[in-house]
Structure formats: structure tokens, C-alpha cells
Design a protein around this motif. Structure first.
Motif, mmCIF file in Angstrom:
data_model
loop_
_atom_site.group_PDB
_atom_site.id
_atom_site.type_symbol
_atom_site.label_atom_id
_atom_site.label_comp_id
_atom_site.label_asym_id
_atom_site.label_seq_id
_atom_site.Cartn_x
_atom_site.Cartn_y
_atom_site.Cartn_z
ATOM 1 N N LEU A 46 0.829 -1.210 0.000
ATOM 2 C CA LEU A 46 0.000 0.000 0.000
ATOM 3 C C LEU A 46 0.864 1.261 0.000
ATOM 4 C CD1 LEU A 46 -2.784 -1.113 2.500
ATOM 5 C CD2 LEU A 46 -3.101 -0.616 0.063
ATOM 6 N N VAL A 47 1.897 1.284 0.833
ATOM 7 C CA VAL A 47 2.778 2.447 0.889
ATOM 8 C C VAL A 47 3.551 2.594 -0.420
ATOM 9 C CG1 VAL A 47 4.752 3.487 2.060
ATOM 10 C CG2 VAL A 47 2.971 2.348 3.398
ATOM 11 N N ASP A 48 4.081 1.494 -0.942
ATOM 12 C CA ASP A 48 4.835 1.542 -2.201
ATOM 13 C C ASP A 48 3.954 2.019 -3.350
ATOM 14 O OD1 ASP A 48 7.045 0.615 -0.861
ATOM 15 O OD2 ASP A 48 6.900 -1.447 -1.618
ATOM 16 N N SER A 49 2.704 1.536 -3.380
ATOM 17 C CA SER A 49 1.788 1.933 -4.439
ATOM 18 C C SER A 49 1.459 3.415 -4.346
ATOM 19 C CB SER A 49 0.504 1.095 -4.357
ATOM 20 O OG SER A 49 -0.412 1.471 -5.361
ATOM 21 N N ALA A 50 1.272 3.912 -3.131
ATOM 22 C CA ALA A 50 1.001 5.337 -2.944
ATOM 23 C C ALA A 50 2.170 6.176 -3.435
ATOM 24 C CB ALA A 50 0.710 5.628 -1.475
#
Length: 242
Positions: free
Chosen positions: A136-140
Motif C-alpha cells: 500500500l505504501v509503495d503503491s502510494a
């Protein structure tokens, strides 16, 4: 295995990953971001759609409001083979610098609810799976989005969140309050499965702008509505990594 009594699905009908908004209406909104989508079942607060996003097959299932109905969804989805759960929802901010429309990825959820405590002691942590959190953090970041990453609180009583509660949560450094993550995280961990959560801020309790204080007819202000779409995109991108 018998048909699940609330979700009305059978083993083999769903995929290995489920995106789990609370609102049944948001199931269709997520599906609109996908390449293909087909409704599998709809009963009570639970609407289930199978979809494909950039070649990744996934399931979208609403959980309704609160930990009790979310726990039912996790139990029955797990029974039919779902292994990863990603909550995409809304939340009320507890820190003054967090604005309506911002996004929060939870690193844990305080158990200010009763459902998870029927499964285990309150002292046991309600935390997400590291791989789901990281995705989720990487995608953001890949989408040039800034998100707040940290602990939240899951609460049972939307209309009983007093100033004392808010002050205590703020002082503890909790980022936001919502109603499902603690049960989702706890049940997934107990079952050896994976879970994570990203939520769009729909109000700020510290600033007195929580949901219901605006005079518009719609549930969410425009900035939060726009960021729901962005949170959906982040979640779908994360799903392709999981």
C-alpha cells in the motif's frame, strides 16, 4: 463445503485476495476501476463482485459498518479460500495536521471494540501484514501520493466518541478512528492470513469537522469523495503486487 450463510458464496467461487470496503455502494465504484467485473452475490450488507485489474484477479466484498459484520465477512471469505484482505474505507482524523481527503495506511489498530476481544485478549496486537502494508505504501509513493502511516483506533460507538475519547486518542498519537480494522487485522493474523488497510479521511474530530457536521446532503465532502477514487487506485495497484 456448504454455502456460507451470510455471504451466500461457495468454495472456489472467489479469488485469493479480497478488497473490503464497508459501503456496499463502494463495491461498484471499485469495480468501475477494473477491467472486468461480475457480481457473485448480494445479501444484507454484503455485496460481492469478482473483477480483474491489469491481469490480477480479485474479489471485492463490502463488510457493512463495524467489527461484528466485518468479522463475519472475514470468517466466511476465509472459509472459501480468500487469503489476503485489504480494507479500503473512510476514517476520522485525530491529529490536527491531517486534512479531509488525506489518506492513512494503518500500522496497527487499538481495540476500542468488542468483537476482537471475543477471539483473544485485548493485549494481543491488531496489526496488518507487513507485505500488505508495504504494498500500500509503495503503491502510494509510485502514484506520487503522500499518505500518513501510523496507528489508528477501531471504535464500536460512532455517536459515543466523546471529547474525552478524542483527547486521549490524540494524546496517544493515534492518527484516526474507524470501525473495522482491529477485527480484520486480528482475525487475519489468527488464521495465518494477510490483511492491511488504507482509509480516506472524511473529517477531523480534533478540528470538529467530522462526518455529519457539514450541511450538504451527501455523506462525504467533495475532497474526500475524490480521494476515495485515489485510494481505490492505490489499493488496486497494491493488489497487483500481492
Amino acid at each position: 463445503m456448504a454455502t456460507q450463510p451470510h455471504l451466500l458464496v461457495d468454495d472456489g467461487e472467489l479469488t485469493d485476495i479480497a478488497l473490503i470496503p464497508g459501503d456496499p455502494g463502494r463495491v461498484d465504484r471499485i469495480a468501475d476501476h477494473c477491467d472486468e467485473a461480475e457480481t457473485v452475490a448480494s445479501n444484507r450488507e454484503y455485496k460481492i463482485v469478482n473483477a480483474t485489474y491489469e491481469g490480477r484477479e480479485l474479489t471485492i466484498c463490502s463488510t457493512g459498518i463495524g467489527c461484528p459484520s466485518a468479522a463475519i465477512a472475514i470468517e466466511e471469505l476465509a472459509n472459501v479460500g480468500v487469503e489476503t484482505f485489504v480494507r479500503v474505507g473512510t476514517t476520522g482524523a485525530l491529529q490536527s495536521e491531517i486534512e479531509i481527503g488525506d489518506m492513512i495506511v494503518a500500522t496497527g489498530a487499538a481495540k476500542n471494540e468488542g468483537t476482537s476481544k471475543r477471539y483473544e485478549a485485548a493485549e494481543y496486537p491488531a496489526v496488518p501484514d507487513y507485505d500488505v502494508l508495504s504494498a500500500l505504501v509503495d503503491s502510494a509513493e509510485a502514484n506520487d501520493e503522500d499518505v500518513h502511516v501510523g496507528p489508528i483506533v477501531s471504535d464500536d460507538a460512532f455517536y459515543a466518541e466523546t471529547d474525552e475519547h478524542v483527547d486521549d486518542w490524540e494524546a496517544a498519537g493515534l492518527l484516526a478512528v474507524e470501525m473495522e480494522a482491529a477485527a480484520v487485522f486480528s482475525l487475519a493474523r489468527r488464521k495465518g492470513l494477510r490483511a492491511g488497510a488504507i482509509c480516506t479521511v472524511d473529517g477531523n474530530l480534533v478540528e470538529g469537522t467530522q462526518k455529519g457536521t457539514n450541511t450538504e446532503d451527501d455523506e462525504l465532502p467533495d475532497k474526500a469523495k475524490n480521494n476515495v477514487g485515489r485510494a481505490i487506485d492505490i489499493t488496486l495497484e497494491a493488489a497487483t503486487q500481492l
